[in-house]
Design an enzyme around this catalytic site. Structure first.
Site, PDB file in Angstrom:
ATOM      1  CB  ALA A 149      -6.372  19.441  28.982  1.00 30.42           C
ATOM      2  CG  ASP A 187      -0.983  10.154  30.090  1.00 31.62           C
ATOM      3  OD1 ASP A 187      -0.209  10.041  29.312  1.00 31.62           O
ATOM      4  OD2 ASP A 187      -1.956  11.009  30.044  1.00 31.62           O
ATOM      5  NE  ARG A 200      -3.513  21.097  25.763  1.00 32.68           N
ATOM      6  CZ  ARG A 200      -2.542  21.295  25.154  1.00 32.68           C
ATOM      7  NH1 ARG A 200      -1.484  22.515  25.374  1.00 32.68           N
ATOM      8  NH2 ARG A 200      -1.793  20.269  24.512  1.00 32.68           N
ATOM      9  CE  LYS A 233       1.103  15.237  29.103  1.00 32.93           C
ATOM     10  NZ  LYS A 233       0.181  15.300  27.912  1.00 32.93           N
ATOM     11  CG  ASP A 276      -4.414  11.930  22.994  1.00 29.01           C
ATOM     12  OD1 ASP A 276      -4.480  10.681  23.012  1.00 29.01           O
ATOM     13  OD2 ASP A 276      -3.301  12.477  23.088  1.00 29.01           O
ATOM     14  CG  ASN A 277      -5.702   7.584  20.943  1.00 28.79           C
ATOM     15  OD1 ASN A 277      -6.285   6.118  20.770  1.00 28.79           O
ATOM     16  ND2 ASN A 277      -5.057   7.558  22.028  1.00 28.79           N
ATOM     17  CB  CYS A 289     -12.087  26.074  -4.835  1.00 32.32           C
ATOM     18  SG  CYS A 289     -12.487  27.197  -6.380  1.00 32.32           S
TER      19      CYS A 289
END
Length: 460
Positions: free
Chosen positions: A61, A85, A96, A109, A157-158, A213
């Site tokens: 993106a 990539d 996106r 990509k 992305d990491n 909870c």
């Protein structure tokens, strides 16, 4: 309509980007596609942009946006752009990652994005890689490679790859454009050698998770109901089927399960027992019935039980204040109404997802679903006095560690009722991995309906 731009003006003030001491002569038009930039920044800056040798790490993106911007700016037309990539294009990327089209699915990509950028600006010099940036690939991205660059842009992305690229930029004294997104959130960081801190010099604090909870019993924000719906999806349509298949394929599954705590054992065995014995689906009608029962369980029965344990007029014994106050919102059960579109959307999406689990054909015919529901009798619910619900996280942790003989007896009973593996030779159920970007798979329909129904219960 989903991605229609908003029709309005955007005002963006970045006067600090203007260079100092730019003469009128230096801003004269050159009769090129970059005359707009030259008029603002000057011909010297434009030449600098064109002579850049940049390395773009990632073509998702953010990477697509950067390549598009660079193509429009002319970056690297006299220098070069290197882009890498290792991923291929998936259907879910198309909403996106705007350099890709449906015809590009399963293509690399990096290659596809580079080709799209070349179509925007044929003068671009782009070298394409499909390699991971890591110590093992320093034969490709070597010291000489980094020495040839003028800058690096991360579109990763990491964190691991970000840290590695940050290290390489520090070693080679290269500027770094760092950016990232998470849902609707985003960040950018400009790293300049000898002037700013590096990416790895600081770290974001860990994000606070939503207490269990709060998720299970006391939501107060829409984020809580969305996360609850996502967790329910994972449990109903993926985890149970994975456990069923493991039980059917591994003779030692039950023995291995005993290594878990009793609460976890009971949850897993109950799911397997439900899918293979009490609620095994043989037809779409079974799936519709199951979906309607889940509606009753989540938005009526569980709410009634909660209010039985904690009545709306309850006064806390520890604080003397009303129990339902502050962030705790007293819920109200919902009565199913087939004329309510949200109610029907829940049943429709849940029934179709259940059908996928059992390899059955689904439906989008509301009339067919209504015909099944009209003959369905939902048992009247009565709250149970022996059900314990934790009022806070401390009680929840205490309950998780304290398991009684009753739970073990229930596990033994359920295991004894499971069918023999030989009677289900070759039978498997289909786990559903959540995919938010496909509008036809009912995943987001279910999440939206479940989250909004729970929000209505709690008046959120």
């Amino acid at each position: 309509r989903k991605f229609t731009p908003i029709h309005q003006f955007l005002y963006f003030d970045a006067i600090e980007a203007l260079p100092e001491n730019v003469s009128e002569e230096g801003c004269q038009f050159q009769h090129s596609r970059y005359d707009g930039q030259i008029a603002v920044f000057g011909n010297e800056i434009q030449n600098c942009i064109e002579n850049q040798k940049y390395f773009l790490v990632g073509a998702g993106a953010i990477g697509c946006e950067m390549l598009k911007n660079w193509a429009m700016m002319g970056l690297g037309t006299k220098g070069c752009i290197s882009v890498t990539d290792m991923d291929t294009i998936e259907k879910s990327n198309l909403n996106r990652q705007f350099l890709f089209r449906a015809r590009d699915i399963e293509k690399l990509k990096s290659e596809t994005a580079a080709q799209a950028a070349r179509e925007m600006n044929p003068d671009l010099n782009i070298t394409v890689y499909s390699e991971k940036v890591c110590p093992e690939r320093e034969d490709v991205f070597s010291e000489s490679f980094f020495n040839s660059l003028t800058g690096v842009c991360n579109a990763l992305d990491n964190v691991q790859a970000r840290m590695y690229m940050d290290q390489k930029c520090v070693e080679n004294r290269l500027s770094l454009l760092e950016s990232g997104t998470l849902g609707t959130k985003g960040n950018t960081q400009v790293v300049i050698p000898h002037l700013t801190e590096s990416y790895g010099s600081s770290a974001d604090p860990p994000e606070k998770s939503i207490p269990m909870c709060t998720l299970h019993h006391f939501p107060s924000r829409i984020e809580h109901t969305i996360q609850w719906a996502r967790d329910i999806f994972q449990g109903l349509f993926f985890n149970v089927q994975e456990n069923v298949n493991a039980f059917l394929s591994r003779p030692d599954f039950i023995e291995d399960l005993k290594k878990q705590n009793v609460s976890t054992q009971l949850e897993i065995i109950s799911g397997i027992h439900s899918s293979l014995v009490t609620e095994r689906a043989f037809s779409l009608e079974d799936c519709i019935t199951w979906a309607r029962q889940r509606f009753e369980e989540y938005f009526s029965n569980n709410i009634q039980q909660l209010l039985y344990n904690f009545p709306k007029d309850l006064i806390s014994q520890t604080t003397g204040a009303p129990f339902w106050s502050g962030a705790k919102k007293a819920p109200s059960p919902i009565e199913f109404d087939e004329e309510n579109s949200l109610h029907m959307n829940f049943v429709l999406s849940a029934a179709n997802l259940r059908a996928v689990n059992f390899g059955l054909k689904g439906t989008i015919d509301y009339n067919m679903i209504k015909n099944v529901l009209k003959d369905l009798v939902i048992p009247e619910f009565s709250p149970k006095s022996n059900v314990s619900i934790p009022a806070n996280e401390a009680e929840a942790k205490k309950q998780a560690t304290n398991s009684g003989d009753d739970e073990q007896q229930k596990i033994d009973q359920l295991v004894s009722e499971l069918p023999a593996r030989s009677s289900l030779a070759g039978y498997r159920q289909i786990p559903i991995e959540f995919e938010k970007d496909d509008d036809t798979n009912f995943h987001m329909d279910y999440i939206g309906a479940a989250a909004n129904l729970r929000a209505r219960c709690y008046k959120i």
